[in-house]
Every structure is written in structure tokens, then in C-alpha cells.
Design a protein around this motif. Sequence first.
Motif, short mmCIF file in Angstrom:
data_model
loop_
_atom_site.label_atom_id
_atom_site.label_comp_id
_atom_site.label_asym_id
_atom_site.label_seq_id
_atom_site.Cartn_x
_atom_site.Cartn_y
_atom_site.Cartn_z
N UNK A 279 122.87 -34.58 7.81
CA UNK A 279 122.61 -34.82 9.23
C UNK A 279 122.22 -36.28 9.46
N UNK A 280 121.47 -36.85 8.52
CA UNK A 280 121.10 -38.27 8.64
C UNK A 280 122.35 -39.15 8.60
N UNK A 281 123.31 -38.82 7.73
CA UNK A 281 124.56 -39.58 7.65
C UNK A 281 125.33 -39.52 8.97
N UNK A 282 125.10 -38.46 9.76
CA UNK A 282 125.80 -38.28 11.03
C UNK A 282 125.02 -38.84 12.22
N UNK A 283 123.89 -39.51 11.95
CA UNK A 283 123.14 -40.14 13.02
C UNK A 283 122.18 -39.22 13.76
N UNK A 284 121.78 -38.11 13.13
CA UNK A 284 120.90 -37.13 13.78
C UNK A 284 119.47 -37.21 13.27
N UNK A 285 119.07 -38.39 12.86
CA UNK A 285 117.75 -38.55 12.23
C UNK A 285 116.60 -38.16 13.16
N UNK A 286 116.66 -38.60 14.42
CA UNK A 286 115.54 -38.32 15.33
C UNK A 286 115.44 -36.82 15.61
N UNK A 287 116.57 -36.16 15.76
CA UNK A 287 116.57 -34.71 16.00
C UNK A 287 115.90 -33.98 14.85
N UNK A 288 116.25 -34.36 13.63
CA UNK A 288 115.65 -33.73 12.45
C UNK A 288 114.15 -34.01 12.39
N UNK A 289 113.76 -35.25 12.67
CA UNK A 289 112.34 -35.63 12.60
C UNK A 289 111.50 -34.82 13.57
N UNK A 290 111.90 -34.77 14.84
CA UNK A 290 111.12 -34.04 15.86
C UNK A 290 111.08 -32.54 15.54
N UNK A 291 112.22 -31.98 15.16
CA UNK A 291 112.27 -30.55 14.80
C UNK A 291 111.36 -30.26 13.62
N UNK A 292 111.35 -31.14 12.64
CA UNK A 292 110.50 -30.95 11.46
C UNK A 292 109.03 -30.89 11.82
N UNK A 293 108.59 -31.76 12.72
CA UNK A 293 107.18 -31.77 13.10
C UNK A 293 106.81 -30.54 13.92
N UNK A 294 107.73 -30.08 14.78
CA UNK A 294 107.49 -28.83 15.50
C UNK A 294 107.32 -27.66 14.53
N UNK A 295 108.16 -27.62 13.51
CA UNK A 295 108.08 -26.54 12.52
C UNK A 295 106.76 -26.57 11.77
N UNK A 296 106.26 -27.75 11.48
CA UNK A 296 104.97 -27.86 10.80
C UNK A 296 103.84 -27.29 11.65
N UNK A 297 103.83 -27.65 12.93
CA UNK A 297 102.78 -27.13 13.83
C UNK A 297 102.87 -25.62 13.91
N UNK A 298 104.08 -25.10 14.09
CA UNK A 298 104.28 -23.65 14.16
C UNK A 298 103.83 -22.98 12.87
N UNK A 299 104.13 -23.60 11.73
CA UNK A 299 103.74 -23.04 10.44
C UNK A 299 102.23 -22.89 10.32
N UNK A 300 101.48 -23.87 10.75
CA UNK A 300 100.02 -23.79 10.67
C UNK A 300 99.44 -22.76 11.65
N UNK A 301 100.06 -22.64 12.83
CA UNK A 301 99.59 -21.62 13.78
C UNK A 301 99.82 -20.22 13.23
N UNK A 302 100.98 -20.01 12.62
CA UNK A 302 101.26 -18.71 12.00
C UNK A 302 100.30 -18.44 10.85
N UNK A 303 100.02 -19.48 10.06
CA UNK A 303 99.10 -19.33 8.93
C UNK A 303 97.70 -18.98 9.39
N UNK A 304 97.25 -19.60 10.49
CA UNK A 304 95.92 -19.31 11.02
C UNK A 304 95.83 -17.86 11.46
N UNK A 305 96.86 -17.37 12.16
CA UNK A 305 96.86 -15.98 12.61
C UNK A 305 96.87 -15.03 11.42
N UNK A 306 97.67 -15.35 10.40
CA UNK A 306 97.76 -14.49 9.21
C UNK A 306 96.42 -14.38 8.51
N UNK A 307 95.68 -15.49 8.45
CA UNK A 307 94.38 -15.48 7.78
C UNK A 307 93.31 -14.73 8.54
N UNK A 308 93.50 -14.61 9.87
CA UNK A 308 92.49 -13.95 10.70
C UNK A 308 92.87 -12.52 11.07
#
Length: 404
Positions: A279-308
Motif C-alpha cells: 500500500x505504501x508503494x501505491x501512495x496510500x501511506x497516510x490512509x494506513x497511518x490514520x487507520x493504524x492509530x484508530x485500530x490501536x485506540x479501539x484495541x485498548x478500549x476493547x482490552x479495558x472492557x475485557x479486563x473489567x
Amino acid sequence: MSAIDEVLDDGSRGIALQRVPVALFALAVGIMVTNLFAPQTMLPAIAENFEMSGSYSGFVAMVTLLGYSAGLFLLVPLADLHENRTLVLVMLSVAGTTAALIASVDTVVALFPLLFVLGASCSAIQILVPIAASMAAPEKRGRVIGDVMGGLMVGILLARPAASFLEDVWGWRAFYVASATVTAVLTLLLAIKLPRRVPERDLGYVGLIKSLFHLLATQPVLRSRAISAAIVMAAFNLFWTSVATILQSPSFGLSGDGVGLFALVGAGGAAVTPVFGRMADKGLSKTVTVTSHFLMILGFLVAAWAGAAPSGLQLLSLGLLGLSAVLLDVGVTGDQTIGRHAINHLKPEARGRINGLFVGIFFLGGAAGSAASGFLWSYGGWSLTCLAGAALGALALLLGMRNR
């Protein structure tokens, strides 16, 4: 421009990568990186062995990462000064010897310096990555970096189950015996397969180190990607340094083997690394970056719920915790892959220094995350850990959206 960059045109770069398969680079970096992350899983056993309190046990993981960061700033730049093959082989020999010494150490006074040296010598990883990048044609560089990064991420994620298994069966020292043995074999293999790469020597070592500050000041892409990677790595280490504790708590009651199997779930996130490179070779670097950070936030929210979650939903909670690990690992992998793709299109003659700066800065973030994990757990448990991780993900997202 390094000698290998001057000599190899696009066709001969392809031939070089056929002669030295990308899989070998991926295997090499995957093996070496296990030394940096295995201590996270073995923290309770190492802390008990050396009678360390829980609040300070995180420093066992931190000191290895600090050594790695020091190697990135002080040793990796040597790739722009000395022949790379010899440099890699010397650093691997030091890593193998140090791992063998750690297996026999009996005091904290000796343990911490050895862990630091082991981390520093493993910075050879960041000499291998630009070698692989320089051997690829520019339009295929993202794919090659993605494939090598896939090996790196698999090594990071498999370090925990491997260390957990060895610790359960033979004790924590067994991991370092295995590391010394495998590193010796890898050194022999690379001595046979790795080509010589001789850079132009336009600076001495002191000038080389001074140039790091100039590169950081004059390369905005390097600065922004390194800061983003440091934030992301801090969140990554927060999660993986603390998750073993909650999995072995009464809420989940997993054994060391169970924690190791859980880490295998997270390893699935590494499968997307080659996709991100393409995807980076195709010029989609910013899309991947923003999506990656959204997934990280979602991952921690899911983890918090799972622990509680209530005790009656233990199986569901465990499944959600596994999902959060995959989301987090995909997010981190995306940020790292795009960052490496971006910096490897900067100054070819400074590729070693640029990679050293990039990874050194983000591993300083990782070391801070490891050190903070013990204190966050002591003061607020899993909930505070997840809140801090989500906040780091949000900060990375804001920075990513600001960058072009």
C-alpha cells in the motif's frame, strides 16, 4: 551513496535479492529481536530470582531496550563508515556471547550491564534492514521492507510464547541458552550468504555522530515518523509488559504456557505487514497511518472492557483480550512499516544513520512504556494501563492527521 547503491542498477538489485532471499533477512531480524521482548514475559520469574519488587521489575525489560537504543545511536551509524557484512557479524558474535553469560549470571549488578550489551548488539537488525532496502529496486522497496518487517514483527510476538515455554520447562535462563545457540548458527549462515556492502567514507566516526543532529534537524519526515513510532511503541510495550500479569491473575488464571499461547494470537497481526508495504508503494501511506492509530485506540478500549467484565464471562473476556492484541499489533505494524518506507526514501548515503535515528527514537519510547507499566499497574491496575495506552494512540492519531 553507498557502494552497493552505486553498483547495483534495478536489474542487478533483483538478482542480489534472489541470491540473498528476503526470507533470510526476515529470519535474521526475527531471531535477533526476540532478545529485546522475551524479558517482558519472564519478568515475574527474573524478579523473584533476584528479589526485585513489582514496581521495579519493569526495569529488567527497560534496560535491554535502552541498550538497543544506545546501539542504534552509536553503533548503527557505523554502517555508513565501515563494511556492513563484517559489522553485522561482529555484533552478532557479541550478542551470542552475551546471551550465554546472562544464562549464568547470579547478581543484579552483573545482569543489568549484560542485558544492556545484549540490547546494543542486537541493533545489528537495523543494519540488515537498510541492506535489504538498498538491494531492492525503488518501486519494490516498500514490498521488501514490508516482508522484512513481517519477520521482525513475528519475532517480537513469538518472543513471548517461546520465552514462556522455555521458562516453564527449564527456567528463565534456558531462553538465553537457546538464544546463544541460535545466534551462533545465524552468524555462520550470514557469514556465508551476506554480501559485502562498503559505504563511502566521507566522515570520521565523530563527524558521523555529530551528523545525527543535523539529519534530525533537516529531515522533517524523519522527525515526524520517529515521534509517531515512539508514541506507538510506548503503547505497545505498555500492553505486552502488563498483559501477562492480568492473564495470570485470578480473573483469568492462565499458566505461563497459557500466556505464551495468548501471545501467538497477537502474532497474527504481523500477517498484514507485507500488505502495508505494498500500500505504501501505491501512495496510500497516510490512509494506513490514520487507520493504524484508530485500530490501536479501539484495541485498548476493547482490552479495558475485557479486563473489567464480570467473572462469569471469562471465556468471552479472554477472546476480546485476544482481539485487542491483534488490533494493537496490526496498528503498530502499520505505523512502523509506513515509517520505514518513508525514511528509506530519504538520503541514501545516510541510510544507516537515518535508520538508527528512527528506530533509536521509537525504542526510547518503547523503553519508557516498559518502565511505566509497573507504576501504572501499581496505581491503577489494568484499567489505568489501558487508559494510558488509548491516550497514546489518540496522540499518535492527532500527529498523524497533522502530517502531510
